[in-house]
Scaffold this motif. Structure first.
Motif, PDB file in Angstrom:
ATOM      1  N   SER A 185       0.837  -1.206   0.000  1.00  0.00           N
ATOM      2  CA  SER A 185       0.000   0.000   0.000  1.00  0.00           C
ATOM      3  C   SER A 185       0.871   1.256   0.000  1.00  0.00           C
ATOM      4  O   SER A 185       1.975   1.260   0.538  1.00  0.00           O
ATOM      5  N   PRO A 186       0.343   2.329  -0.607  1.00  0.00           N
ATOM      6  CA  PRO A 186       1.124   3.575  -0.664  1.00  0.00           C
ATOM      7  C   PRO A 186       1.308   4.182   0.724  1.00  0.00           C
ATOM      8  O   PRO A 186       0.485   3.998   1.617  1.00  0.00           O
ATOM      9  N   THR A 187       2.400   4.918   0.882  1.00  0.00           N
ATOM     10  CA  THR A 187       2.659   5.606   2.141  1.00  0.00           C
ATOM     11  C   THR A 187       1.773   6.853   2.235  1.00  0.00           C
ATOM     12  O   THR A 187       1.177   7.287   1.235  1.00  0.00           O
ATOM     13  N   VAL A 188       1.724   7.439   3.395  1.00  0.00           N
ATOM     14  CA  VAL A 188       0.983   8.683   3.601  1.00  0.00           C
ATOM     15  C   VAL A 188       1.514   9.771   2.672  1.00  0.00           C
ATOM     16  O   VAL A 188       0.739  10.500   2.037  1.00  0.00           O
ATOM     17  N   ASP A 189       2.829   9.874   2.546  1.00  0.00           N
ATOM     18  CA  ASP A 189       3.425  10.882   1.662  1.00  0.00           C
ATOM     19  C   ASP A 189       3.026  10.650   0.207  1.00  0.00           C
ATOM     20  O   ASP A 189       2.725  11.593  -0.522  1.00  0.00           O
ATOM     21  N   GLU A 190       3.029   9.385  -0.216  1.00  0.00           N
ATOM     22  CA  GLU A 190       2.630   9.066  -1.590  1.00  0.00           C
ATOM     23  C   GLU A 190       1.161   9.413  -1.823  1.00  0.00           C
ATOM     24  O   GLU A 190       0.794   9.937  -2.885  1.00  0.00           O
ATOM     25  N   LEU A 191       0.313   9.130  -0.839  1.00  0.00           N
ATOM     26  CA  LEU A 191      -1.103   9.474  -0.965  1.00  0.00           C
ATOM     27  C   LEU A 191      -1.301  10.987  -1.050  1.00  0.00           C
ATOM     28  O   LEU A 191      -2.075  11.470  -1.878  1.00  0.00           O
ATOM     29  N   ARG A 192      -0.603  11.721  -0.180  1.00  0.00           N
ATOM     30  CA  ARG A 192      -0.720  13.182  -0.229  1.00  0.00           C
ATOM     31  C   ARG A 192      -0.308  13.715  -1.597  1.00  0.00           C
ATOM     32  O   ARG A 192      -0.964  14.591  -2.156  1.00  0.00           O
ATOM     33  N   ASN A 193       0.790  13.196  -2.129  1.00  0.00           N
ATOM     34  CA  ASN A 193       1.253  13.664  -3.432  1.00  0.00           C
ATOM     35  C   ASN A 193       0.287  13.278  -4.548  1.00  0.00           C
ATOM     36  O   ASN A 193       0.056  14.061  -5.463  1.00  0.00           O
ATOM     37  N   GLU A 194      -0.287  12.094  -4.479  1.00  0.00           N
ATOM     38  CA  GLU A 194      -1.292  11.696  -5.475  1.00  0.00           C
ATOM     39  C   GLU A 194      -2.474  12.659  -5.444  1.00  0.00           C
ATOM     40  O   GLU A 194      -2.963  13.108  -6.481  1.00  0.00           O
ATOM     41  N   ILE A 195      -2.919  12.996  -4.237  1.00  0.00           N
ATOM     42  CA  ILE A 195      -4.041  13.923  -4.083  1.00  0.00           C
ATOM     43  C   ILE A 195      -3.650  15.300  -4.608  1.00  0.00           C
ATOM     44  O   ILE A 195      -4.422  15.929  -5.343  1.00  0.00           O
ATOM     45  N   GLU A 200       3.650  18.162  -6.521  1.00  0.00           N
ATOM     46  CA  GLU A 200       4.176  17.120  -5.660  1.00  0.00           C
ATOM     47  C   GLU A 200       5.236  17.730  -4.754  1.00  0.00           C
ATOM     48  O   GLU A 200       5.956  18.636  -5.155  1.00  0.00           O
ATOM     49  N   ARG A 201       5.319  17.241  -3.536  1.00  0.00           N
ATOM     50  CA  ARG A 201       6.322  17.731  -2.591  1.00  0.00           C
ATOM     51  C   ARG A 201       7.308  16.624  -2.283  1.00  0.00           C
ATOM     52  O   ARG A 201       6.918  15.491  -2.068  1.00  0.00           O
ATOM     53  N   VAL A 202       8.577  16.970  -2.233  1.00  0.00           N
ATOM     54  CA  VAL A 202       9.616  15.991  -1.926  1.00  0.00           C
ATOM     55  C   VAL A 202       9.615  15.692  -0.431  1.00  0.00           C
ATOM     56  O   VAL A 202       9.677  14.540  -0.014  1.00  0.00           O
ATOM     57  N   GLU A 203       9.507  16.738   0.376  1.00  0.00           N
ATOM     58  CA  GLU A 203       9.519  16.551   1.825  1.00  0.00           C
ATOM     59  C   GLU A 203       8.111  16.202   2.318  1.00  0.00           C
ATOM     60  O   GLU A 203       7.127  16.474   1.653  1.00  0.00           O
ATOM     61  N   SER A 204       8.046  15.584   3.464  1.00  0.00           N
ATOM     62  CA  SER A 204       6.767  15.194   4.058  1.00  0.00           C
ATOM     63  C   SER A 204       6.111  16.404   4.713  1.00  0.00           C
ATOM     64  O   SER A 204       6.639  16.948   5.677  1.00  0.00           O
ATOM     65  N   THR A 205       4.996  16.839   4.145  1.00  0.00           N
ATOM     66  CA  THR A 205       4.282  17.973   4.727  1.00  0.00           C
ATOM     67  C   THR A 205       2.791  17.741   4.646  1.00  0.00           C
ATOM     68  O   THR A 205       2.301  17.055   3.742  1.00  0.00           O
ATOM     69  N   ALA A 206       2.083  18.334   5.584  1.00  0.00           N
ATOM     70  CA  ALA A 206       0.620  18.303   5.545  1.00  0.00           C
ATOM     71  C   ALA A 206       0.149  19.233   4.430  1.00  0.00           C
ATOM     72  O   ALA A 206       0.937  19.984   3.853  1.00  0.00           O
ATOM     73  N   PHE A 207      -1.125  19.193   4.144  1.00  0.00           N
ATOM     74  CA  PHE A 207      -1.670  20.055   3.099  1.00  0.00           C
ATOM     75  C   PHE A 207      -1.705  21.512   3.551  1.00  0.00           C
ATOM     76  O   PHE A 207      -2.033  21.807   4.700  1.00  0.00           O
TER      77      PHE A 207
END
Length: 93
Positions: A2-12, A20-27
């Motif tokens: 399953s995709p990671t949280v970061d991958e899901l955020r970037n897909e959205i 797309e963001r390289v670093e992990s950030t909230a919306f």
């Protein structure tokens, strides 16, 4: 796998025309506003509501929450919520 949280955020983000963001950030508020637009949750684009209001509205519009109550939206989307948002956006394509 399953995709990671970061991958899901970037897909959205990409689904709603954001970058797309390289670093992990909230919306950001702007990204949440774009998601609101994509799921037909009406907001005032001139004066963006709080992040919790927009998260609640998004979850309500995609059928994850029974109402758009910001008190129940929490401080960030959980992984299951991100999966539901990504699926809803995929269905709209």
């Amino acid at each position: 796998m399953s995709p990671t949280v970061d991958e899901l955020r970037n897909e959205i983000r990409e689904s709603v025309g954001r970058y797309e963001r390289v670093e992990s950030t909230a919306f950001t508020k702007e990204a949440l506003a774009a998601i609101c637009d994509a799921v037909d949750y009406d907001i005032d684009a001139n004066r963006l509501p709080s992040k919790s209001r927009m998260r609640a509205g998004i979850l309500w519009k995609i059928g994850v929450a029974e109402e758009d109550d910001p008190e129940s939206a929490g401080s960030a989307f959980r992984k299951a919520e991100l999966e539901a948002v990504a699926a809803a956006l995929r269905d709209d394509e």
